[in-house]
Every structure is written in C-alpha cells, then in structure tokens.
Design a protein around this motif. Structure first.
Motif, mmCIF file in Angstrom:
data_model
loop_
_atom_site.group_PDB
_atom_site.id
_atom_site.type_symbol
_atom_site.label_atom_id
_atom_site.label_comp_id
_atom_site.label_asym_id
_atom_site.label_seq_id
_atom_site.Cartn_x
_atom_site.Cartn_y
_atom_site.Cartn_z
ATOM 1 N N LEU A 145 59.416 35.895 33.137
ATOM 2 C CA LEU A 145 58.364 34.942 32.434
ATOM 3 C C LEU A 145 58.042 34.104 33.998
ATOM 4 O O LEU A 145 57.307 33.372 33.453
ATOM 5 N N VAL A 146 58.698 33.745 35.258
ATOM 6 C CA VAL A 146 58.193 33.784 36.386
ATOM 7 C C VAL A 146 57.089 33.153 36.780
ATOM 8 O O VAL A 146 56.747 34.836 36.497
ATOM 9 N N PRO A 147 56.006 32.905 36.794
ATOM 10 C CA PRO A 147 54.812 32.538 36.837
ATOM 11 C C PRO A 147 53.773 33.489 38.927
ATOM 12 O O PRO A 147 55.340 33.320 39.285
ATOM 13 N N LYS A 148 54.032 34.934 38.763
ATOM 14 C CA LYS A 148 53.580 35.369 39.138
ATOM 15 C C LYS A 148 52.010 34.559 40.211
ATOM 16 O O LYS A 148 50.929 34.199 39.818
ATOM 17 N N PRO A 149 51.962 34.707 41.542
ATOM 18 C CA PRO A 149 50.748 34.452 42.800
ATOM 19 C C PRO A 149 49.498 34.791 41.442
ATOM 20 O O PRO A 149 50.212 36.235 41.768
ATOM 21 N N SER A 150 48.847 34.104 42.290
ATOM 22 C CA SER A 150 47.708 34.817 42.185
ATOM 23 C C SER A 150 47.363 35.373 42.964
ATOM 24 O O SER A 150 47.476 35.256 44.063
ATOM 25 N N LEU A 151 46.074 36.158 42.971
ATOM 26 C CA LEU A 151 45.932 37.569 44.094
ATOM 27 C C LEU A 151 44.841 36.130 45.301
ATOM 28 O O LEU A 151 45.129 36.154 46.754
ATOM 29 N N ASP A 152 44.020 34.565 44.923
ATOM 30 C CA ASP A 152 43.932 33.935 45.833
ATOM 31 C C ASP A 152 44.932 33.422 47.126
ATOM 32 O O ASP A 152 45.159 33.222 47.841
ATOM 33 N N THR A 153 46.046 32.824 45.941
ATOM 34 C CA THR A 153 47.589 32.553 46.504
ATOM 35 C C THR A 153 48.002 33.380 47.837
ATOM 36 O O THR A 153 48.388 32.766 48.289
ATOM 37 N N ILE A 154 48.128 34.460 46.953
ATOM 38 C CA ILE A 154 48.434 35.315 48.281
ATOM 39 C C ILE A 154 47.375 35.646 49.773
ATOM 40 O O ILE A 154 48.013 35.537 50.379
ATOM 41 N N LEU A 155 46.243 35.567 49.181
ATOM 42 C CA LEU A 155 45.339 35.809 50.810
ATOM 43 C C LEU A 155 45.558 34.456 50.911
ATOM 44 O O LEU A 155 45.621 34.681 52.532
ATOM 45 N N ALA A 180 45.799 43.526 51.337
ATOM 46 C CA ALA A 180 44.903 44.752 51.157
ATOM 47 C C ALA A 180 46.446 45.304 49.323
ATOM 48 O O ALA A 180 45.097 45.318 48.381
ATOM 49 N N SER A 181 47.752 45.244 49.550
ATOM 50 C CA SER A 181 48.087 45.364 48.168
ATOM 51 C C SER A 181 48.260 44.299 47.065
ATOM 52 O O SER A 181 47.884 45.026 45.843
ATOM 53 N N ALA A 182 47.795 43.234 48.003
ATOM 54 C CA ALA A 182 47.610 42.912 47.108
ATOM 55 C C ALA A 182 46.225 43.127 45.839
ATOM 56 O O ALA A 182 45.716 42.558 44.447
ATOM 57 N N ILE A 183 45.259 43.055 46.733
ATOM 58 C CA ILE A 183 43.620 43.378 46.196
ATOM 59 C C ILE A 183 43.874 44.224 45.222
ATOM 60 O O ILE A 183 43.621 44.749 43.717
ATOM 61 N N ILE A 184 44.418 45.404 45.913
ATOM 62 C CA ILE A 184 44.514 46.797 44.587
ATOM 63 C C ILE A 184 45.186 46.571 43.512
ATOM 64 O O ILE A 184 45.093 47.514 42.466
ATOM 65 N N THR A 185 46.071 45.630 43.392
ATOM 66 C CA THR A 185 47.037 45.664 42.704
ATOM 67 C C THR A 185 46.217 44.726 41.810
ATOM 68 O O THR A 185 46.716 45.359 40.240
ATOM 69 N N THR A 186 45.413 44.012 41.660
ATOM 70 C CA THR A 186 44.818 42.961 41.198
ATOM 71 C C THR A 186 43.983 43.937 40.263
ATOM 72 O O THR A 186 42.995 43.768 39.038
ATOM 73 N N GLN A 187 42.672 44.410 41.170
ATOM 74 C CA GLN A 187 42.072 45.426 40.471
ATOM 75 C C GLN A 187 42.157 46.616 39.761
ATOM 76 O O GLN A 187 41.677 46.909 38.704
ATOM 77 N N ALA A 188 44.341 46.682 40.143
ATOM 78 C CA ALA A 188 44.226 47.723 38.924
ATOM 79 C C ALA A 188 44.613 47.304 37.464
ATOM 80 O O ALA A 188 44.413 48.264 36.670
ATOM 81 N N ARG A 189 44.802 45.956 37.995
ATOM 82 C CA ARG A 189 45.022 45.711 36.624
ATOM 83 C C ARG A 189 44.290 45.075 36.290
ATOM 84 O O ARG A 189 44.092 45.284 35.032
ATOM 85 N N SER A 190 43.250 44.694 36.584
ATOM 86 C CA SER A 190 41.699 44.406 35.816
ATOM 87 C C SER A 190 41.104 45.750 35.202
ATOM 88 O O SER A 190 40.634 45.064 34.249
ATOM 89 N N GLN A 191 41.343 46.976 35.879
ATOM 90 C CA GLN A 191 41.238 48.315 35.025
ATOM 91 C C GLN A 191 41.875 48.642 34.549
ATOM 92 O O GLN A 191 41.015 48.678 33.281
ATOM 93 N N LEU A 192 43.158 48.078 34.243
ATOM 94 C CA LEU A 192 43.727 48.293 32.948
ATOM 95 C C LEU A 192 43.809 47.209 31.782
ATOM 96 O O LEU A 192 43.479 47.831 30.727
#
Length: 216
Positions: A8-18, A148-160
């Motif tokens: 339940l801990v909020p995960k940082p968004s892609l924008d935050t990580i970048l 790059a890892s954050a971007i790839i993870t976000t893309q994979a989540r979006s595709q799923l």
C-alpha cells in the motif's frame, strides 16, 4: 499484514524518478549545471522531460531542428557522447555554435535503452569547459541505467494494462454475440476475428463496436 502494508506504500511515479535522476546528476557530477532527458519517438516526435531548468528543452529543440548534436547521437547510436568544449567541437557544425551562443560550453550524454519505438538520452550540460572525468562517466552511466529501467518498467506496466483491457473487451463482446446469435464461445470469437479481417480493423476495435451496439 506486513506484506499488505508494503503493497500500500505509494510507488514513485515515472516523472518523479526521472526528476530525481537529473537532480542527482547536477548534485553529484562536478561541472554539470543543468540536466534533462530527451525522448525520441518514431516519426520525429520528441519530448524533453525531467529538466532541471528550461535550458535542456531549448537545446533539445535545436538538436531536433538541426538533426545533429550529442543528445540525438547518444539516443540513436553511441552509448556515451562527451564534449569538453563546444567552442572546439566540429562534429555538429550547426548545433555547436548555437549552444555556445546560449552559454553552454560542455556536455555529456548517455544513451537510455528504452524500447523499440522510443530512443532516449540523459543529457548533462555545463556553462564552462570541462574535461569530464572517468568518475563523471561512471556516475552518469549508473543514473542513465536507473532512468532507463524506470521507463521500461512503466512501458511494460502500460502494455499489460492495455492487454488486460483488450481481453475484457473481447470477452464482453463474445458474451454479447453468444447471447444474440445463440452460439458458443469458440464460434463467437471466430465471428469477431472474421469481422476484424474482413474490415481490416483491430480485433479490440471490433469488440468495442459490438459492446457499443448493446445486447440483443
């Protein structure tokens, strides 16, 4: 309960990580005054993200306009592109004089391994000439890998998520066809595929049309 609490801990968004990556680059690498990430998509579209000032976007625009420069070169080909002094740089005859006029004299760009349709680079700039050290390249490479890892993870989540939504649409459309025409699930899916092929329309779009038409 502990596992649930962690989930339940909020995960940082892609924008935050970048943004954390570019901020860390300015903080950790001597000679870096501003930083940003350039993302290039097929068709010439580009975006400047996580910039620490307005300057990286301005520099990205120049590079895309001239179709040359370290950020574009790093995004599309080389892993690391360094310039110790843009006043002496000859690789980019249009871009280099333009950035010198703006006040940028050094740069360091790192390729981001993202996806087939998107290329990217982490770009660092300095207002003074700078002989970039091996430590600077090492830290930059680590930060680029994190981005790059954050971007790839976000893309994979979006595709799923898109795949799950498509599955739900197709399932709903199958149910409507089964009820409307009195056929089983296999026959209903075959009818959807046939409509898709005959109309040269994506299966999910055909499913949505069936859903929009409502039950019999």
């Amino acid at each position: 309960m502990a596992e649930l609490a962690r989930s339940l801990v909020p995960k940082p968004s892609l924008d935050t990580i970048l943004q954390e990556v570019t901020t860390a680059a300015v903080d950790l690498i001597p000679g870096v005054d501003t930083a940003g990430i350039l993302l290039l998509e097929r068709g010439g579209k580009f975006s400047s993200v996580a910039t620490t000032s307005d300057l990286p976007h301005q520099l990205d625009t120049l590079q895309v306009t001239f179709n040359e420069g370290p950020c574009v070169q790093a995004a599309l080909s080389d892993t690391v592109v360094r310039t110790d002094d843009f006043r002496l740089e000859t690789r980019w005859p249009q871009y280099s004089p333009a950035v010198v006029e703006i006040g940028v004299l050094s740069g360091l760009s790192f390729k981001l391994y993202t996806a087939d349709r998107t290329a990217g680079a982490l770009n660092l700039f300095g207002f003074a000439p700078n002989e970039w050290s091996a430590d600077a390249e090492t830290v930059g490479t680590i930060l680029a890998a994190h981005a790059a890892s954050a971007i790839i993870t976000t893309q994979a989540r979006s595709q799923l998520n898109a795949a799950l939504l498509s599955r739900d649409r197709i399932g709903q459309a199958k149910g409507i066809i089964m009820e409307r025409f009195g056929v089983d699930a296999v026959r209903a899916f075959s009818m959807l595929k046939q409509l898709s092929q005959e109309g040269n329309v994506k299966l999910t779009d055909i499913a949505q049309r069936v859903i929009d038409s409502g039950p019999a």
